[in-house]
Write a protein that holds these residues in place. Structure first.
Motif, PDB file in Angstrom:
ATOM      1  N   GLY A  81      53.763  25.303  15.415  1.00 35.32           N
ATOM      2  CA  GLY A  81      53.721  26.706  15.802  1.00 35.32           C
ATOM      3  C   GLY A  81      52.389  27.041  16.411  1.00 35.32           C
ATOM      4  O   GLY A  81      51.514  26.213  16.526  1.00 35.32           O
ATOM      5  N   ALA A 117      46.595  28.469  10.224  1.00 39.81           N
ATOM      6  CA  ALA A 117      47.774  29.306  10.459  1.00 39.81           C
ATOM      7  C   ALA A 117      48.599  29.351   9.181  1.00 39.81           C
ATOM      8  O   ALA A 117      48.893  28.313   8.583  1.00 39.81           O
ATOM      9  N   TYR A 119      52.006  30.117   7.019  1.00 39.10           N
ATOM     10  CA  TYR A 119      53.456  30.107   7.230  1.00 39.10           C
ATOM     11  C   TYR A 119      54.241  30.666   6.049  1.00 39.10           C
ATOM     12  O   TYR A 119      55.179  31.439   6.237  1.00 39.10           O
ATOM     13  N   GLN A 136      49.064  25.394   8.075  1.00 39.64           N
ATOM     14  CA  GLN A 136      48.829  24.258   8.956  1.00 39.64           C
ATOM     15  C   GLN A 136      47.429  24.401   9.555  1.00 39.64           C
ATOM     16  O   GLN A 136      47.061  25.461  10.049  1.00 39.64           O
ATOM     17  N   VAL A 154      48.466  24.035  16.165  1.00 39.30           N
ATOM     18  CA  VAL A 154      48.448  23.495  14.806  1.00 39.30           C
ATOM     19  C   VAL A 154      48.782  22.012  14.789  1.00 39.30           C
ATOM     20  O   VAL A 154      49.268  21.446  15.768  1.00 39.30           O
ATOM     21  N   ASP A 198      57.104  31.832   8.322  1.00 40.19           N
ATOM     22  CA  ASP A 198      56.800  30.998   9.490  1.00 40.19           C
ATOM     23  C   ASP A 198      56.233  31.798  10.653  1.00 40.19           C
ATOM     24  O   ASP A 198      56.423  31.438  11.828  1.00 40.19           O
ATOM     25  N   GLY A 200      53.032  32.112  11.344  1.00 45.26           N
ATOM     26  CA  GLY A 200      51.908  31.371  11.916  1.00 45.26           C
ATOM     27  C   GLY A 200      50.704  32.229  12.232  1.00 45.26           C
ATOM     28  O   GLY A 200      49.897  31.864  13.101  1.00 45.26           O
TER      29      GLY A 200
END
Length: 222
Positions: A81, A117, A119, A136, A154, A198, A200
């Motif tokens: 992402g 990031a 999630y 990530q 990422v 998710d 991100g």
């Protein structure tokens, strides 16, 4: 005359007896065995066996990071992402790409040391006082002149890092309706992330002495 003969016979008998006695003594002396000479054993002496050693190498158990300590970095997924943010590392975004930007998924040596990031968030037992951030790592990509900002590229691998439930957290759009970072509670962050998994979003973080994250600031996305 008879007395003289008797004396001669007695002397002769005494002489015979003395001779016999001396002969017997000589025989006894000759028959006695000589004392045996001391003998030396030819059997070799056995050396004592060496004492057992305790220097054999032993395998020490490897230490395993705990997710409740904020140090677990277990790879799970391969989802990729991106999130837009600042190219200068500040909380405000915009601008063109900076030198050293990445064009593909970075390796660990290229990870941004201060940002990741986010999630998902996983609950942990209440006694730990922490929750797990599923995140990530990554690095800022190369933006284009007509873009609002560079993307955050990422690694594609999920990691888990503990967030202290008493952490200082700030957020901006879209978590709150503001372009400036506003302080929110950890539970408010959990609720938003659970409703928008998710996403991100990029956050800057600071770690405490226990290894858990104790400060989390969202990077503004224009």
């Amino acid at each position: 005359m008879n007395v003289t003969r008797f004396r001669s016979a007695a002397v002769a008998l005494a002489a015979v007896a003395l001779t016999a006695a001396l002969t017997g003594c000589q025989k006894d002396h000759a028959a006695a065995p000589a004392p045996a000479a001391p003998t030396t054993s030819t059997t070799p002496t056995k050396a004592p066996a060496p004492a057992p050693t305790t220097d054999a190498p032993t395998a020490a158990p490897a230490s395993k990071p705990s997710s409740t300590s904020g140090t677990e970095k277990t790879s799970k997924g391969t989802k990729k992402g991106s999130a837009k943010g600042s190219t200068s590392g500040s909380a405000s975004g915009g601008g063109t790409a900076t030198p050293g930007c990445v064009t593909s998924a970075p390796n660990p040596d290229a990870y941004d040391p201060d940002e990741f990031a986010l999630y998902r968030i996983e609950e942990l037992p209440g006694s730990t006082g922490k929750v797990n951030l599923v995140l990530q790592h990554g690095a800022w990509g190369c933006g284009t002149p007509d873009s609002d900002g560079a993307p955050f590229v990422v690694s594609g691998e999920d990691s888990r890092w503990a967030l202290d439930q008493a952490a200082y957290v700030t957020a901006t759009n879209p978590i709150v309706t503001s372009t400036e970072n506003q302080r929110i509670g950890v539970q408010e962050l959990i609720d938003w992330v659970n409703a928008h998994p998710d996403s991100g979003l990029v956050f800057r973080y600071e770690v405490g002495e226990d290894g858990a994250i104790h400060r989390l600031d969202q990077v503004f996305m224009p």
